[in-house]
Design a protein around this motif. Structure first.
Motif, short mmCIF file in Angstrom:
data_model
loop_
_atom_site.label_atom_id
_atom_site.label_comp_id
_atom_site.label_asym_id
_atom_site.label_seq_id
_atom_site.Cartn_x
_atom_site.Cartn_y
_atom_site.Cartn_z
N PHE A 87 0.83 -1.20 0.00
CA PHE A 87 0.00 0.00 0.00
C PHE A 87 0.87 1.25 0.00
CE2 PHE A 87 -2.45 3.44 1.74
CZ PHE A 87 -3.66 3.33 1.06
N ASP A 88 1.88 1.28 0.86
CA ASP A 88 2.76 2.44 0.93
C ASP A 88 3.47 2.69 -0.40
OD1 ASP A 88 1.97 2.76 3.57
OD2 ASP A 88 3.81 1.87 4.39
N PHE A 89 3.91 1.62 -1.03
CA PHE A 89 4.57 1.73 -2.33
C PHE A 89 3.62 2.37 -3.34
CE2 PHE A 89 5.15 -0.16 -6.55
CZ PHE A 89 6.41 0.32 -6.85
N LEU A 90 2.39 1.89 -3.42
CA LEU A 90 1.43 2.44 -4.38
C LEU A 90 1.06 3.88 -4.04
CD1 LEU A 90 -0.97 -0.58 -4.95
CD2 LEU A 90 0.87 0.23 -6.44
N ALA A 91 0.98 4.20 -2.76
CA ALA A 91 0.64 5.56 -2.35
C ALA A 91 1.73 6.54 -2.78
CB ALA A 91 0.44 5.63 -0.84
N ILE A 103 -4.69 -12.27 -4.10
CA ILE A 103 -5.17 -11.39 -5.17
C ILE A 103 -6.16 -10.37 -4.61
CG2 ILE A 103 -6.61 -11.36 -7.26
CD1 ILE A 103 -5.23 -14.07 -7.97
N SER A 104 -7.04 -10.82 -3.74
CA SER A 104 -8.01 -9.90 -3.13
C SER A 104 -7.32 -8.84 -2.30
CB SER A 104 -9.00 -10.68 -2.27
OG SER A 104 -9.76 -11.53 -3.08
N ARG A 105 -6.30 -9.25 -1.57
CA ARG A 105 -5.56 -8.28 -0.74
C ARG A 105 -4.83 -7.26 -1.60
NH1 ARG A 105 -3.58 -12.96 3.32
NH2 ARG A 105 -5.37 -12.89 4.73
N PHE A 106 -4.19 -7.73 -2.65
CA PHE A 106 -3.52 -6.80 -3.55
C PHE A 106 -4.53 -5.89 -4.23
CE2 PHE A 106 0.13 -9.62 -3.17
CZ PHE A 106 1.17 -8.68 -3.09
N GLY A 107 -5.66 -6.44 -4.60
CA GLY A 107 -6.71 -5.64 -5.22
C GLY A 107 -7.25 -4.56 -4.30
N ALA A 108 -7.30 -4.85 -3.01
CA ALA A 108 -7.78 -3.85 -2.05
C ALA A 108 -6.87 -2.63 -2.03
CB ALA A 108 -7.87 -4.47 -0.65
N SER A 109 -5.60 -2.85 -2.29
CA SER A 109 -4.66 -1.72 -2.37
C SER A 109 -4.68 -1.10 -3.76
CB SER A 109 -3.23 -2.17 -2.05
OG SER A 109 -3.10 -2.49 -0.70
N GLY A 110 -4.45 -1.92 -4.77
CA GLY A 110 -4.34 -1.41 -6.13
C GLY A 110 -5.61 -0.73 -6.62
N GLY A 111 -6.75 -1.35 -6.33
CA GLY A 111 -8.03 -0.80 -6.78
C GLY A 111 -8.30 0.58 -6.21
N TYR A 112 -7.85 0.82 -5.01
CA TYR A 112 -8.06 2.13 -4.38
C TYR A 112 -7.43 3.23 -5.22
CZ TYR A 112 -8.22 5.66 -0.68
OH TYR A 112 -8.47 6.79 0.05
N ALA A 132 -7.15 10.31 4.47
CA ALA A 132 -7.83 9.22 3.74
C ALA A 132 -6.86 8.08 3.47
CB ALA A 132 -8.41 9.75 2.44
N LEU A 133 -5.62 8.39 3.12
CA LEU A 133 -4.63 7.34 2.88
C LEU A 133 -4.35 6.56 4.15
CD1 LEU A 133 -2.10 9.12 0.50
CD2 LEU A 133 -3.59 7.19 -0.05
N ALA A 134 -4.23 7.26 5.27
CA ALA A 134 -3.97 6.57 6.54
C ALA A 134 -5.14 5.65 6.90
CB ALA A 134 -3.73 7.58 7.65
N GLN A 135 -6.35 6.12 6.68
CA GLN A 135 -7.53 5.30 6.98
C GLN A 135 -7.56 4.07 6.09
OE1 GLN A 135 -11.23 7.41 6.70
NE2 GLN A 135 -12.43 5.65 7.34
N ARG A 136 -7.34 4.25 4.79
CA ARG A 136 -7.37 3.10 3.87
C ARG A 136 -6.24 2.13 4.17
NH1 ARG A 136 -10.80 -0.02 1.16
NH2 ARG A 136 -9.74 -1.05 -0.56
#
Length: 185
Positions: free
Chosen positions: A89-93, A143-152, A172-176
């Protein structure tokens, strides 16, 4: 860093932004050069053209993600799955352009979409199989876990309209991030 290193860094940054905005097919070496403050010939010299620059942008991002994953694997507080979820998540953010660039290539069905997906996903899948198992349910959960990050990040404009707030704001990023970490427990 020497002058050549600075030039390559500027070209990579400009390439990342332009490729995310226009995709491989739509990006122009001239536009990337203008953004980087160099000529198109310099892009060809350092990267062998637009395709080489695209590959370099992806490889550089994979390297940064690999460093994040290695740090999560090295330990720390908490269990492994939430640490990996937080690292991803941090990487994508920090690199929202990469997500758009990869998605654009997949949506455009670019000639390298499958090769790119295999190159990007294969190391992540191997990591999960090594640490969590290779059964279908484990892979589907990953896949679902990665999707929860990537999809955001992919759906950020829609989320902003739906939520009436900026999904990329620090709050919002901290909450997600917290939600993604909880999903991984």
């Amino acid at each position: 860093m020497n002058d050549a290193g600075h030039v390559k860094t500027r070209i990579l940054a400009a390439g990342r932004a332009e490729l995310a905005k226009r995709g491989l097919a739509g990006a122009s070496v001239r536009a990337i050069g203008k953004r980087a403050g160099v000529t198109a010939a310099m892009i060809n010299y350092y990267f062998g053209g637009k395709r080489g620059l695209y590959d370099a942008v992806v490889a550089e991002a994979q390297g940064r993600l690999g460093e994040r994953v290695a740090a999560a694997l090295a330990g720390g507080r908490g269990t492994l799955a939430p640490r990996l979820a937080a690292a991803y998540f941090d990487f994508l953010a920090e690199d929202t352009d990469l997500q758009r660039q990869l998605l654009r290539e997949v949506l455009d069905r670019g000639p390298s979409a499958r090769r790119l997906a295999a190159r990007w996903v294969a190391p992540l899948r191997a990591l999960f199989e090594r640490h969590f198992g290779a059964d279908d349910e484990t892979i589907e959960l990953a896949i679902s876990r990665f999707g929860a990050s990537g999809g955001y990040f992919v759906y950020e404009p829609l989320l902003g309209a739906g939520l009436g707030a900026n999904p990329l704001s620090p709050g919002a990023l901290a909450q997600r991030r917290g939600q993604v970490v909880r999903l991984a427990t």
